[in-house]
Design a protein around this motif. Structure first.
Motif, PDB file in Angstrom:
ATOM      1  N   CYS A  27       0.838  -1.198   0.000  1.00 22.64           N
ATOM      2  CA  CYS A  27       0.000   0.000   0.000  1.00 22.64           C
ATOM      3  C   CYS A  27       0.874   1.249   0.000  1.00 22.64           C
ATOM      4  O   CYS A  27       0.649   2.177  -0.777  1.00 22.64           O
ATOM      5  CB  CYS A  27      -0.896   0.040   1.240  1.00 22.64           C
ATOM      6  SG  CYS A  27      -2.173  -1.211   1.303  1.00 22.64           S
ATOM      7  N   ASP A  28       1.852   1.261   0.882  1.00 21.23           N
ATOM      8  CA  ASP A  28       2.724   2.430   0.971  1.00 21.23           C
ATOM      9  C   ASP A  28       3.558   2.610  -0.294  1.00 21.23           C
ATOM     10  O   ASP A  28       3.789   3.736  -0.730  1.00 21.23           O
ATOM     11  CB  ASP A  28       3.618   2.339   2.210  1.00 21.23           C
ATOM     12  CG  ASP A  28       2.822   2.552   3.496  1.00 21.23           C
ATOM     13  OD1 ASP A  28       1.748   3.197   3.438  1.00 21.23           O
ATOM     14  OD2 ASP A  28       3.261   2.068   4.550  1.00 21.23           O
ATOM     15  N   MET A  29       3.988   1.519  -0.903  1.00 19.68           N
ATOM     16  CA  MET A  29       4.729   1.617  -2.177  1.00 19.68           C
ATOM     17  C   MET A  29       3.856   2.284  -3.237  1.00 19.68           C
ATOM     18  O   MET A  29       4.298   3.176  -3.950  1.00 19.68           O
ATOM     19  CB  MET A  29       5.122   0.220  -2.680  1.00 19.68           C
ATOM     20  CG  MET A  29       6.295  -0.375  -2.025  1.00 19.68           C
ATOM     21  SD  MET A  29       6.617  -1.965  -2.857  1.00 19.68           S
ATOM     22  CE  MET A  29       7.896  -2.563  -1.806  1.00 19.68           C
ATOM     23  N   TYR A  30       2.612   1.813  -3.345  1.00 16.88           N
ATOM     24  CA  TYR A  30       1.702   2.378  -4.344  1.00 16.88           C
ATOM     25  C   TYR A  30       1.415   3.846  -4.044  1.00 16.88           C
ATOM     26  O   TYR A  30       1.365   4.671  -4.955  1.00 16.88           O
ATOM     27  CB  TYR A  30       0.385   1.598  -4.392  1.00 16.88           C
ATOM     28  CG  TYR A  30       0.536   0.175  -4.870  1.00 16.88           C
ATOM     29  CD1 TYR A  30       1.446  -0.162  -5.867  1.00 16.88           C
ATOM     30  CD2 TYR A  30      -0.242  -0.840  -4.336  1.00 16.88           C
ATOM     31  CE1 TYR A  30       1.578  -1.469  -6.308  1.00 16.88           C
ATOM     32  CE2 TYR A  30      -0.125  -2.148  -4.771  1.00 16.88           C
ATOM     33  CZ  TYR A  30       0.796  -2.455  -5.756  1.00 16.88           C
ATOM     34  OH  TYR A  30       0.917  -3.751  -6.186  1.00 16.88           O
ATOM     35  N   TYR A  36      -2.740   5.670  -7.102  1.00 17.81           N
ATOM     36  CA  TYR A  36      -3.816   5.730  -6.110  1.00 17.81           C
ATOM     37  C   TYR A  36      -4.848   4.624  -6.253  1.00 17.81           C
ATOM     38  O   TYR A  36      -5.359   4.140  -5.253  1.00 17.81           O
ATOM     39  CB  TYR A  36      -4.486   7.107  -6.137  1.00 17.81           C
ATOM     40  CG  TYR A  36      -3.538   8.213  -5.768  1.00 17.81           C
ATOM     41  CD1 TYR A  36      -2.843   8.194  -4.560  1.00 17.81           C
ATOM     42  CD2 TYR A  36      -3.304   9.263  -6.635  1.00 17.81           C
ATOM     43  CE1 TYR A  36      -1.956   9.200  -4.224  1.00 17.81           C
ATOM     44  CE2 TYR A  36      -2.421  10.278  -6.302  1.00 17.81           C
ATOM     45  CZ  TYR A  36      -1.750  10.242  -5.101  1.00 17.81           C
ATOM     46  OH  TYR A  36      -0.870  11.223  -4.775  1.00 17.81           O
ATOM     47  N   SER A  37      -5.146   4.203  -7.473  1.00 12.62           N
ATOM     48  CA  SER A  37      -6.154   3.140  -7.610  1.00 12.62           C
ATOM     49  C   SER A  37      -5.609   1.832  -7.041  1.00 12.62           C
ATOM     50  O   SER A  37      -6.335   1.100  -6.361  1.00 12.62           O
ATOM     51  CB  SER A  37      -6.599   2.975  -9.067  1.00 12.62           C
ATOM     52  OG  SER A  37      -5.493   2.693  -9.894  1.00 12.62           O
ATOM     53  N   ASP A  38      -4.318   1.537  -7.278  1.00 12.16           N
ATOM     54  CA  ASP A  38      -3.704   0.345  -6.685  1.00 12.16           C
ATOM     55  C   ASP A  38      -3.668   0.479  -5.168  1.00 12.16           C
ATOM     56  O   ASP A  38      -3.948  -0.476  -4.446  1.00 12.16           O
ATOM     57  CB  ASP A  38      -2.279   0.143  -7.205  1.00 12.16           C
ATOM     58  CG  ASP A  38      -2.242  -0.273  -8.666  1.00 12.16           C
ATOM     59  OD1 ASP A  38      -3.236  -0.861  -9.148  1.00 12.16           O
ATOM     60  OD2 ASP A  38      -1.217  -0.020  -9.321  1.00 12.16           O
ATOM     61  N   ALA A  39      -3.310   1.663  -4.691  1.00 13.01           N
ATOM     62  CA  ALA A  39      -3.231   1.893  -3.239  1.00 13.01           C
ATOM     63  C   ALA A  39      -4.598   1.701  -2.593  1.00 13.01           C
ATOM     64  O   ALA A  39      -4.713   1.044  -1.558  1.00 13.01           O
ATOM     65  CB  ALA A  39      -2.694   3.291  -2.950  1.00 13.01           C
ATOM     66  N   ALA A  41      -7.149  -0.123  -3.616  1.00 11.85           N
ATOM     67  CA  ALA A  41      -7.494  -1.545  -3.609  1.00 11.85           C
ATOM     68  C   ALA A  41      -6.724  -2.267  -2.508  1.00 11.85           C
ATOM     69  O   ALA A  41      -7.270  -3.113  -1.796  1.00 11.85           O
ATOM     70  CB  ALA A  41      -7.192  -2.165  -4.976  1.00 11.85           C
ATOM     71  N   CYS A  42      -5.480  -1.906  -2.348  1.00  2.00           N
ATOM     72  CA  CYS A  42      -4.628  -2.527  -1.337  1.00  2.00           C
ATOM     73  C   CYS A  42      -5.117  -2.167   0.075  1.00  2.00           C
ATOM     74  O   CYS A  42      -5.219  -3.036   0.940  1.00  2.00           O
ATOM     75  CB  CYS A  42      -3.203  -2.038  -1.575  1.00  2.00           C
ATOM     76  SG  CYS A  42      -1.955  -3.044  -0.800  1.00  2.00           S
ATOM     77  N   PHE A  43      -5.421  -0.900   0.292  1.00  2.72           N
ATOM     78  CA  PHE A  43      -5.924  -0.470   1.600  1.00  2.72           C
ATOM     79  C   PHE A  43      -7.222  -1.194   1.944  1.00  2.72           C
ATOM     80  O   PHE A  43      -7.425  -1.612   3.078  1.00  2.72           O
ATOM     81  CB  PHE A  43      -6.172   1.037   1.635  1.00  2.72           C
ATOM     82  CG  PHE A  43      -4.916   1.862   1.706  1.00  2.72           C
ATOM     83  CD1 PHE A  43      -3.870   1.515   2.540  1.00  2.72           C
ATOM     84  CD2 PHE A  43      -4.793   3.015   0.952  1.00  2.72           C
ATOM     85  CE1 PHE A  43      -2.726   2.282   2.625  1.00  2.72           C
ATOM     86  CE2 PHE A  43      -3.647   3.796   1.022  1.00  2.72           C
ATOM     87  CZ  PHE A  43      -2.604   3.427   1.860  1.00  2.72           C
ATOM     88  N   ARG A  44      -8.095  -1.352   0.953  1.00  2.00           N
ATOM     89  CA  ARG A  44      -9.359  -2.053   1.201  1.00  2.00           C
ATOM     90  C   ARG A  44      -9.104  -3.492   1.625  1.00  2.00           C
ATOM     91  O   ARG A  44      -9.804  -4.025   2.483  1.00  2.00           O
ATOM     92  CB  ARG A  44     -10.243  -2.018  -0.045  1.00  2.00           C
ATOM     93  CG  ARG A  44     -10.876  -0.668  -0.266  1.00  2.00           C
ATOM     94  CD  ARG A  44     -11.934  -0.726  -1.358  1.00  2.00           C
ATOM     95  NE  ARG A  44     -12.239   0.616  -1.788  1.00  2.00           N
ATOM     96  CZ  ARG A  44     -11.825   1.152  -2.937  1.00  2.00           C
ATOM     97  NH1 ARG A  44     -11.106   0.460  -3.792  1.00  2.00           N
ATOM     98  NH2 ARG A  44     -12.141   2.396  -3.246  1.00  2.00           N
ATOM     99  N   GLN A  45      -8.102  -4.125   1.016  1.00  4.53           N
ATOM    100  CA  GLN A  45      -7.777  -5.507   1.374  1.00  4.53           C
ATOM    101  C   GLN A  45      -7.256  -5.583   2.805  1.00  4.53           C
ATOM    102  O   GLN A  45      -7.626  -6.483   3.555  1.00  4.53           O
ATOM    103  CB  GLN A  45      -6.736  -6.072   0.388  1.00  4.53           C
ATOM    104  CG  GLN A  45      -6.514  -7.555   0.557  1.00  4.53           C
ATOM    105  CD  GLN A  45      -7.772  -8.378   0.347  1.00  4.53           C
ATOM    106  OE1 GLN A  45      -8.590  -8.122  -0.522  1.00  4.53           O
ATOM    107  NE2 GLN A  45      -7.937  -9.397   1.164  1.00  4.53           N
ATOM    108  N   VAL A  46      -6.422  -4.623   3.202  1.00 10.57           N
ATOM    109  CA  VAL A  46      -5.926  -4.593   4.585  1.00 10.57           C
ATOM    110  C   VAL A  46      -7.114  -4.481   5.542  1.00 10.57           C
ATOM    111  O   VAL A  46      -7.182  -5.185   6.549  1.00 10.57           O
ATOM    112  CB  VAL A  46      -4.944  -3.420   4.814  1.00 10.57           C
ATOM    113  CG1 VAL A  46      -4.629  -3.251   6.293  1.00 10.57           C
ATOM    114  CG2 VAL A  46      -3.655  -3.636   4.030  1.00 10.57           C
TER     115      VAL A  46
END
Length: 72
Positions: A27-30, A36-39, A41-46
Protein backbone atom coordinates in the motif's frame (compact mmCIF):
# COMPACT_ATOMS: atom_id res chain seq x y z
CA UNK A 1 6.76 -2.60 -14.48
CA UNK A 2 7.01 -4.34 -11.14
CA UNK A 3 10.07 -3.68 -9.00
CA UNK A 4 11.94 -6.54 -7.33
CA UNK A 5 10.84 -5.30 -3.91
CA UNK A 6 7.20 -5.09 -5.00
CA UNK A 7 7.39 -8.58 -6.51
CA UNK A 8 8.73 -9.92 -3.20
CA UNK A 9 5.61 -8.69 -1.36
CA UNK A 10 3.24 -9.84 -4.10
CA UNK A 11 4.80 -13.31 -3.88
CA UNK A 12 4.48 -13.27 -0.08
CA UNK A 13 0.78 -12.45 -0.42
CA UNK A 14 0.34 -15.17 -3.06
CA UNK A 15 1.79 -17.66 -0.56
CA UNK A 16 -0.23 -16.27 2.35
CA UNK A 17 -3.29 -14.20 1.31
CA UNK A 18 -3.82 -13.10 4.92
CA UNK A 19 -0.35 -11.50 5.20
CA UNK A 20 -1.52 -8.07 6.37
CA UNK A 21 2.02 -6.72 6.84
CA UNK A 22 2.94 -7.40 3.20
CA UNK A 23 -0.25 -5.66 2.09
CA UNK A 24 0.62 -2.64 4.24
CA UNK A 25 4.08 -2.35 2.67
CA UNK A 26 2.60 -2.66 -0.82
CA UNK A 27 0.00 0.00 0.00
CA UNK A 28 2.72 2.43 0.97
CA UNK A 29 4.73 1.62 -2.18
CA UNK A 30 1.70 2.38 -4.34
CA UNK A 31 0.98 5.53 -2.39
CA UNK A 32 4.56 6.76 -2.73
CA UNK A 33 4.47 6.34 -6.49
CA UNK A 34 1.03 7.94 -6.68
CA UNK A 35 -0.68 4.80 -8.00
CA UNK A 36 -3.82 5.73 -6.11
CA UNK A 37 -6.15 3.14 -7.61
CA UNK A 38 -3.70 0.34 -6.68
CA UNK A 39 -3.23 1.89 -3.24
CA UNK A 40 -7.00 2.12 -2.66
CA UNK A 41 -7.49 -1.54 -3.61
CA UNK A 42 -4.63 -2.53 -1.34
CA UNK A 43 -5.92 -0.47 1.60
CA UNK A 44 -9.36 -2.05 1.20
CA UNK A 45 -7.78 -5.51 1.37
CA UNK A 46 -5.93 -4.59 4.59
CA UNK A 47 -9.21 -3.39 6.09
CA UNK A 48 -10.93 -6.65 5.09
CA UNK A 49 -8.26 -8.56 6.99
CA UNK A 50 -7.99 -6.09 9.89
CA UNK A 51 -11.13 -3.90 10.15
CA UNK A 52 -9.83 -2.16 13.28
CA UNK A 53 -6.76 -0.71 11.51
CA UNK A 54 -7.42 3.00 11.98
CA UNK A 55 -4.17 4.14 10.34
CA UNK A 56 -5.05 2.31 7.12
CA UNK A 57 -8.60 3.69 7.26
CA UNK A 58 -7.18 7.21 7.57
CA UNK A 59 -4.80 6.68 4.64
CA UNK A 60 -7.66 5.36 2.50
CA UNK A 61 -9.78 8.41 3.37
CA UNK A 62 -6.88 10.73 2.52
CA UNK A 63 -6.60 9.45 -1.06
CA UNK A 64 -10.30 9.16 -1.87
CA UNK A 65 -10.96 11.08 -5.05
CA UNK A 66 -7.30 11.39 -6.01
CA UNK A 67 -6.39 10.20 -9.45
CA UNK A 68 -3.34 8.10 -10.22
CA UNK A 69 -0.63 9.92 -12.14
CA UNK A 70 0.42 8.32 -15.38
CA UNK A 71 4.13 8.20 -16.11
CA UNK A 72 4.99 9.66 -19.48
Amino acid sequence: TVSEEEKKYIDAIANNPKDVESYRVLCDMYLNRQSYSDARACFRQVLKLDPSDEETQAKLESIKGLRSTKKK
